[in-house]
Structures are given as C-alpha cells and as structure tokens.
Design a protein around this motif. Structure first.
Motif, PDB file in Angstrom:
ATOM      1  N   THR A 136       0.835  -1.206   0.000  1.00  0.00           N
ATOM      2  CA  THR A 136       0.000   0.000   0.000  1.00  0.00           C
ATOM      3  C   THR A 136       0.867   1.253   0.000  1.00  0.00           C
ATOM      4  O   THR A 136       0.585   2.229  -0.729  1.00  0.00           O
ATOM      5  N   LEU A 137       1.928   1.238   0.800  1.00  0.00           N
ATOM      6  CA  LEU A 137       2.838   2.386   0.854  1.00  0.00           C
ATOM      7  C   LEU A 137       3.498   2.619  -0.506  1.00  0.00           C
ATOM      8  O   LEU A 137       3.604   3.774  -0.967  1.00  0.00           O
ATOM      9  N   ALA A 138       3.917   1.531  -1.154  1.00  0.00           N
ATOM     10  CA  ALA A 138       4.553   1.675  -2.461  1.00  0.00           C
ATOM     11  C   ALA A 138       3.574   2.208  -3.506  1.00  0.00           C
ATOM     12  O   ALA A 138       3.951   3.017  -4.365  1.00  0.00           O
ATOM     13  N   ALA A 139       2.319   1.762  -3.433  1.00  0.00           N
ATOM     14  CA  ALA A 139       1.324   2.264  -4.389  1.00  0.00           C
ATOM     15  C   ALA A 139       1.039   3.745  -4.160  1.00  0.00           C
ATOM     16  O   ALA A 139       0.889   4.509  -5.125  1.00  0.00           O
ATOM     17  N   TYR A 140       0.981   4.145  -2.899  1.00  0.00           N
ATOM     18  CA  TYR A 140       0.732   5.555  -2.590  1.00  0.00           C
ATOM     19  C   TYR A 140       1.906   6.430  -3.015  1.00  0.00           C
ATOM     20  O   TYR A 140       1.725   7.581  -3.398  1.00  0.00           O
ATOM     21  N   ARG A 253     -12.385   7.939  -5.476  1.00  0.00           N
ATOM     22  CA  ARG A 253     -12.398   9.398  -5.649  1.00  0.00           C
ATOM     23  C   ARG A 253     -13.634  10.014  -4.982  1.00  0.00           C
ATOM     24  O   ARG A 253     -13.567  11.096  -4.396  1.00  0.00           O
ATOM     25  N   ALA A 254     -14.771   9.284  -5.055  1.00  0.00           N
ATOM     26  CA  ALA A 254     -15.982   9.794  -4.412  1.00  0.00           C
ATOM     27  C   ALA A 254     -15.826   9.847  -2.898  1.00  0.00           C
ATOM     28  O   ALA A 254     -16.289  10.781  -2.234  1.00  0.00           O
ATOM     29  N   ALA A 255     -15.157   8.831  -2.331  1.00  0.00           N
ATOM     30  CA  ALA A 255     -14.943   8.817  -0.876  1.00  0.00           C
ATOM     31  C   ALA A 255     -14.079   9.986  -0.447  1.00  0.00           C
ATOM     32  O   ALA A 255     -14.345  10.627   0.586  1.00  0.00           O
ATOM     33  N   ARG A 256     -13.061  10.285  -1.219  1.00  0.00           N
ATOM     34  CA  ARG A 256     -12.215  11.447  -0.888  1.00  0.00           C
ATOM     35  C   ARG A 256     -12.997  12.753  -1.072  1.00  0.00           C
ATOM     36  O   ARG A 256     -12.825  13.698  -0.299  1.00  0.00           O
ATOM     37  N   SER A 261     -11.456  10.819   5.895  1.00  0.00           N
ATOM     38  CA  SER A 261     -10.020  10.837   6.197  1.00  0.00           C
ATOM     39  C   SER A 261      -9.304   9.772   5.362  1.00  0.00           C
ATOM     40  O   SER A 261      -9.902   8.770   4.947  1.00  0.00           O
ATOM     41  N   GLU A 262      -8.007   9.984   5.139  1.00  0.00           N
ATOM     42  CA  GLU A 262      -7.252   9.055   4.294  1.00  0.00           C
ATOM     43  C   GLU A 262      -7.174   7.653   4.918  1.00  0.00           C
ATOM     44  O   GLU A 262      -7.321   6.656   4.189  1.00  0.00           O
ATOM     45  N   PRO A 263      -6.970   7.517   6.257  1.00  0.00           N
ATOM     46  CA  PRO A 263      -7.010   6.155   6.827  1.00  0.00           C
ATOM     47  C   PRO A 263      -8.347   5.462   6.593  1.00  0.00           C
ATOM     48  O   PRO A 263      -8.400   4.255   6.339  1.00  0.00           O
ATOM     49  N   ARG A 264      -9.450   6.217   6.653  1.00  0.00           N
ATOM     50  CA  ARG A 264     -10.771   5.626   6.406  1.00  0.00           C
ATOM     51  C   ARG A 264     -10.898   5.197   4.942  1.00  0.00           C
ATOM     52  O   ARG A 264     -11.459   4.125   4.645  1.00  0.00           O
ATOM     53  N   LEU A 270     -10.187   1.343  -0.178  1.00  0.00           N
ATOM     54  CA  LEU A 270      -9.051   0.918  -1.003  1.00  0.00           C
ATOM     55  C   LEU A 270      -8.730  -0.564  -0.803  1.00  0.00           C
ATOM     56  O   LEU A 270      -8.725  -1.362  -1.743  1.00  0.00           O
ATOM     57  N   LEU A 271      -8.443  -0.938   0.449  1.00  0.00           N
ATOM     58  CA  LEU A 271      -8.068  -2.328   0.710  1.00  0.00           C
ATOM     59  C   LEU A 271      -9.243  -3.272   0.513  1.00  0.00           C
ATOM     60  O   LEU A 271      -9.064  -4.417   0.104  1.00  0.00           O
ATOM     61  N   ARG A 272     -10.441  -2.806   0.784  1.00  0.00           N
ATOM     62  CA  ARG A 272     -11.609  -3.671   0.563  1.00  0.00           C
ATOM     63  C   ARG A 272     -11.798  -3.956  -0.920  1.00  0.00           C
ATOM     64  O   ARG A 272     -12.116  -5.073  -1.323  1.00  0.00           O
ATOM     65  N   GLY A 273     -11.584  -2.941  -1.742  1.00  0.00           N
ATOM     66  CA  GLY A 273     -11.701  -3.154  -3.183  1.00  0.00           C
ATOM     67  C   GLY A 273     -10.615  -4.053  -3.737  1.00  0.00           C
ATOM     68  O   GLY A 273     -10.832  -4.776  -4.713  1.00  0.00           O
ATOM     69  N   ALA A 274      -9.433  -4.003  -3.107  1.00  0.00           N
ATOM     70  CA  ALA A 274      -8.313  -4.823  -3.590  1.00  0.00           C
ATOM     71  C   ALA A 274      -8.236  -6.167  -2.892  1.00  0.00           C
ATOM     72  O   ALA A 274      -7.303  -6.935  -3.147  1.00  0.00           O
TER      73      ALA A 274
END
Length: 353
Positions: A136-140, A253-256, A261-264, A270-274
C-alpha cells in the motif's frame, strides 16, 4: 422497500450463500478423490525397490522375509485392487503402516503436521501484515524513493533461494551471534506441553506455562523469518499492483470528495476493493509455504511434514509418501475452499453467479 421485501431478500441471500457453500464442498470432495488417484498412481511409478530400502540388502535376500513383507503390505496384488483397498482404508481413517518405522502413517502425520502448520501459519500472518503495509505504501508513493526501496526489498525476497537464506540466518543469528535458538521446537531442558492442538505455543498458553511459551516462540523466529521473506516479496508486489488499480476507481475518488479521512479511505474502500485478488494470492502463497518447508525444516531440525516427507522419500517408504501427498493435497483443498467461501462472503456476485 417494505419490511416484507427486506426479509424476503435476506432469505434469498442466505439461500444463495448456502447453495454456493454446498457446491464448493461437493467440488472439494470430488477433487480429493482425484488427489488420491494421482498420489497412488505417481507413487507406483517411483523407480527402485521399496522392499530393499525397507529391509536392507541382507534381509531383502531372504525369500521368506520378502514374502512376509509383500503379503503384509499387499505389494503382490494388482494395482486397481491395491488402490481400491487403499481407498477403502482411507474412508476408515487408515493411511497404512510406514514400512520404515512400522507405525501407522496417520499417527506420524498427526505429530508432523501441527509442527509444519505452526511455522506456516506464523509465516503467512507475518507475510500478509508486512506485505499489505509495504504494498500500500509503495502504491501511494508510486515512482518515488519509497516505492523504489520497497520494490528492491521485494525483489531481494524473490531472488534469494530459501535454502541459502536459511543457512545464512542459521550461521549468523545462531552460531555467531547466539541471538536465537537454532534447531528443534524446544530447548532440551523443557518437556513438550500436554497435547491439545499440537501447536506448542498455543498448548503452552492453554497449559498456563509462560516459560514454555516464550521458549517455543523463540524457536519459531528463525524458520518463520526465512519462510516469510519469499512470501513477503510475492505478496508485496501483488498488493502494490492491486492497490494501484483501485486507486483510480470512481468510488475511491468519491470517498475522498466526501471529505473522508485518508485512513478511512484506505481501510474501508481501497483495501476492501483490492481484497479479492490479494486473498487469491494469499491462498496460493500459503500453499507454497508448505512446499518450502522441506529444506527449511531440514536445516533447523524442525520435526514437521517436510522432514517426514524427506525421510519417507529417501527410504522409499511408499505408504508414508502417499500419506504426505494426501495431507498436502488436503491442505491445498482446504485453503482453496476457505478462499472460495471468503470470495462468496465478500462479493455477492460470486455466490449469485
């Protein structure tokens, strides 16, 4: 939607899930029968004489001894008959008797399998935790310094042979630095805990023995570390790719845009979709851990399934080899079954398809 419609939809959903579970269970049973046929066929094609390996050169020259062994283990019967007899015994929980030790194979596997399961479970939990964070860190941080460092680390994990890493870790952390115990599941001064699960760390906790628990946990460190490195490399690259695909999704993008918040966003979207592709790869990686334990267990003198399989193979102990093959096949099927069931829970399209 009225309350009646909601209740009907819930019943339909439960019914679809139950049908999905039933289909997966039936498929797993059929596949297990196929595994028994493949394992039996392959072991009959192994070159060499199992009687000579079991009796030795001297005893194998004695016709009476050879005849007794042949009759006892059914080696003189046709292959289809031997397979049916073996299958019939399997349904009764009988995996045969080891030619090498003359003990029931099921009994020996019941001691070896928990030892392997203990390091494999610890390795997969550690691997998934580290890989999700690093991927996740590498993707971000795509194409930045952090991404490059993570990619190099995962490439090192993939490139270094597991047996070479095991020897290196053993030499460094046990023989030179003395930071961790090097072999076995326990120190010689300690007795194994009362058998409940076969996993020493859990059994020591259930027995209320903190000294035994920390000793067993210390013996897990080096084998788990070695087994985890390759899996971390595989999963990190896969998590990075999966997260990159989801990052550009409309719902992220809609969530943002809603101000979450970014952790949410990471945990809930993000992780749920992946999660589905990551779940698939985790199941494959866990199965791969079992095959990677053979050399690791040999180096760390770990009395698990890998060590048992190695001893059975070099002694042409065919009942034991078949038992190991069935045990590994069963574990693979259970892993795939769990992954499929989690698929059905996480994604309604799977169970309704």
């Amino acid at each position: 939607m009225t309350r009646v419609d909601t209740a009907a939809a819930a019943r339909t959903e439960r019914s679809a899930l139950l049908r999905y579970v039933a289909r997966r269970l039936i498929t797993s049973i059929v596949l297990m029968l196929g595994v028994t046929l493949v394992v039996f066929t392959l072991t009959t094609l192994v070159p060499g004489d199992p009687l000579t390996a079991a009796l030795g050169e001297g005893a194998s020259q004695n016709p009476a001894t050879v005849a007794a062994y042949t009759e006892r283990f059914g080696l003189d019967r046709p292959l289809p008959e031997r397979y049916l007899l073996y299958l019939s015994a399997l349904f009764q929980g009988d995996l045969g008797t080891s030619i090498r030790t003359t003990r029931p194979v099921a009994e020996e596997l019941s001691r070896a399998l928990p030892a392997t399961a203990e390091i494999a479970l610890c390795a997969i939990v550690l691997s998934v935790a580290v890989a999700v964070v690093l991927g996740t860190l590498a993707a971000y941080r795509r194409d930045r310094a952090t991404d490059q460092v993570v990619r190099v680390v995962s490439l090192v994990g993939l490139s270094v042979p597991t047996f070479w890493m095991a020897i290196l870790v053993y030499q460094l952390f046990f023989l030179r630095l003395g930071w961790a115990p090097g072999s076995g599941r326990l120190s010689p001064a300690l007795n194994p805990p009362p058998r409940i699960t076969g996993l020493f760390t859990i059994d020591f906790v259930l027995d209320g023995d903190p000294v035994g628990f920390f000793d067993a946990a210390a013996h897990l460190v080096l084998p788990v570390l070695v087994l985890s490195l390759f899996t971390i490399g595989v999963l990190t690259r896969f998590v990075r790719t999966s997260v990159l695909e989801v990052l550009s999704s409309d719902y992220v993008r809609a969530a943002r845009a809603k101000g979450l918040s970014e952790p949410r966003v990471i945990t809930s979207y993000l992780l749920r979709g992946a999660s589905l592709p990551i779940l698939t790869m985790t199941g494959i990686a866990f199965g791969g851990l079992l095959s990677g334990t053979v050399l690791v267990e040999a180096i760390f003198a770990w009395p698990g399934l890998g060590t048992y399989a190695y001893q059975a193979a070099i002694n042409l102990d065919l009942p034991a080899v078949m038992g190991v093959g069935l045990a590994v096949g069963l574990v693979y099927l259970l892993i795939n079954l769990v992954v499929d069931l989690l698929y059905g829970i996480l994604d309604p399209r799977v169970r309704l398809g």
